[in-house]
Design a protein around this motif. Structure first.
Motif, PDB file in Angstrom:
ATOM      1  N   ARG A 128      11.702  -4.919  -4.812  1.00 47.43           N
ATOM      2  CA  ARG A 128      11.310  -5.649  -5.524  1.00 47.43           C
ATOM      3  C   ARG A 128      12.524  -6.893  -5.830  1.00 47.43           C
ATOM      4  O   ARG A 128      12.813  -7.714  -4.704  1.00 47.43           O
ATOM      5  N   ARG A 142      -2.388  -6.209  -0.408  1.00 45.03           N
ATOM      6  CA  ARG A 142      -3.620  -6.012  -1.426  1.00 45.03           C
ATOM      7  C   ARG A 142      -3.555  -5.491  -2.150  1.00 45.03           C
ATOM      8  O   ARG A 142      -4.260  -4.236  -2.215  1.00 45.03           O
ATOM      9  N   VAL A 143      -2.937  -5.779  -2.958  1.00 44.64           N
ATOM     10  CA  VAL A 143      -2.707  -5.178  -4.117  1.00 44.64           C
ATOM     11  C   VAL A 143      -4.244  -5.243  -5.401  1.00 44.64           C
ATOM     12  O   VAL A 143      -4.129  -4.987  -6.120  1.00 44.64           O
ATOM     13  N   ASN A 144      -5.405  -6.333  -4.624  1.00 49.60           N
ATOM     14  CA  ASN A 144      -6.584  -6.000  -5.272  1.00 49.60           C
ATOM     15  C   ASN A 144      -6.984  -4.714  -5.090  1.00 49.60           C
ATOM     16  O   ASN A 144      -7.650  -4.515  -6.573  1.00 49.60           O
ATOM     17  N   THR A 146      -0.205   2.483  -3.237  1.00 54.64           N
ATOM     18  CA  THR A 146       0.415   0.805  -3.034  1.00 54.64           C
ATOM     19  C   THR A 146       1.073   1.464  -1.480  1.00 54.64           C
ATOM     20  O   THR A 146       1.638   1.940  -1.435  1.00 54.64           O
ATOM     21  N   TYR A 147       0.867  -0.502  -1.318  1.00 56.26           N
ATOM     22  CA  TYR A 147       1.760  -0.717   0.405  1.00 56.26           C
ATOM     23  C   TYR A 147       2.793  -1.574  -0.280  1.00 56.26           C
ATOM     24  O   TYR A 147       2.574  -2.852  -1.565  1.00 56.26           O
ATOM     25  N   TRP A 148       3.988  -1.927   0.593  1.00 55.36           N
ATOM     26  CA  TRP A 148       4.850  -3.197   0.506  1.00 55.36           C
ATOM     27  C   TRP A 148       5.496  -3.386   2.032  1.00 55.36           C
ATOM     28  O   TRP A 148       5.558  -2.284   2.934  1.00 55.36           O
ATOM     29  N   PRO A 168      -2.931  -1.799  -6.569  1.00 56.15           N
ATOM     30  CA  PRO A 168      -1.977  -2.578  -7.230  1.00 56.15           C
ATOM     31  C   PRO A 168      -0.977  -1.900  -7.043  1.00 56.15           C
ATOM     32  O   PRO A 168      -0.836  -0.475  -7.299  1.00 56.15           O
ATOM     33  N   SER A 169       0.139  -1.769  -7.638  1.00 56.16           N
ATOM     34  CA  SER A 169       1.780  -1.360  -7.852  1.00 56.16           C
ATOM     35  C   SER A 169       2.084  -0.560  -8.790  1.00 56.16           C
ATOM     36  O   SER A 169       0.791  -0.730  -9.958  1.00 56.16           O
ATOM     37  N   GLN A 228       9.847   0.860  -6.728  1.00 60.92           N
ATOM     38  CA  GLN A 228       9.177   0.017  -6.763  1.00 60.92           C
ATOM     39  C   GLN A 228      10.600  -1.169  -7.288  1.00 60.92           C
ATOM     40  O   GLN A 228      10.219  -2.469  -6.345  1.00 60.92           O
ATOM     41  N   PRO A 258       4.722  -6.138  -2.819  1.00 64.23           N
ATOM     42  CA  PRO A 258       3.645  -5.717  -3.036  1.00 64.23           C
ATOM     43  C   PRO A 258       2.222  -5.773  -2.317  1.00 64.23           C
ATOM     44  O   PRO A 258       2.199  -7.772  -2.263  1.00 64.23           O
TER      45      PRO A 258
END
Length: 205
Positions: free
Chosen positions: A130, A138-140, A164-166, A143-144, A126, A136
């Motif tokens: 960054r 769809r963090v709701n 998690t998706y990025w 989350p990471s 991650q 990142p």
């Protein structure tokens, strides 16, 4: 053949064997760990020529995948969004009918890991993303990963785990998943499996 000639001949074989052994060691030291070096969308053969890990050629006219012939790390070679994984034992490189790379699925580890080691791997990935400009998404809902009591409790729950998706602009997407894994080699330990998928974007931000 005289005794002196036989001794000299054997000595020469020993020197040759030592020289060959040292040459192999030096080559291994210089080459480092095997890598699959690629960019999504490039010709599959370009990846094969650039990589230090051996992998079979694509199958003309087929959509399929191949696996490296040894443990290997992924070096994603995009000049802006590049990153490097640890060595992986499960590692597939997918290709389309046009013999271009269309995705990677892998587990960036060579065995199921303890929780501390698992977090070290995912947090390093991650941080690489960054720094390279990945965002990142769809963090709701996803989350990471973080090294917090809440995340540790969630990962220990065999029914939850984490995902998690990025996104890298509109060019690439990565999905990172962590789950508890029953490792029969270490039946009394909590072990974890990391899964990484990389392709062009398949979900909306």
């Amino acid at each position: 053949m005289s005794l002196m000639h036989r001794v000299g001949w054997r000595r020469g074989l020993v020197v040759l064997a030592v020289t060959v052994l040292l040459t192999v060691v030096v080559i291994q030291l210089l080459s480092g760990e095997p890598e699959i070096t690629l960019v999504i969308g490039e010709p599959y053969e370009t990846m094969r020529q650039r990589s230090t890990a051996s992998i079979d050629p694509a199958i003309p006219g087929h959509s399929w995948f191949n696996t490296p012939k040894s443990d290997a790390r992924l070096r994603f070679a995009d000049p802006q969004f590049g990153f490097v994984t640890p060595l992986a034992r499960f590692f597939t490189v997918g290709f389309g009918r046009d013999q271009r790379i269309d995705g990677v699925r892998m587990s960036p580890q060579i065995e199921p890991l303890l929780l501390d080691d698992t977090l070290k791997v995912v947090l390093d990935l991650q941080e690489q993303w960054r720094k390279a400009g990945w965002i990142p998404i769809r963090v709701n809902d996803f989350p990471s990963f973080a090294d917090t009591p809440q995340w540790r409790a969630q990962l220990r729950d065999v029914n939850k785990g984490g995902k998690t998706y990025w996104h890298a602009g509109d060019q690439y997407q990565v999905m990172l998943v962590v789950n508890r894994f029953k490792d029969y080699k270490h039946p009394t330990e909590e072990r974890y499996l990391i899964k990484l998928s990389l392709a062009t974007p398949w979900t909306n931000p």
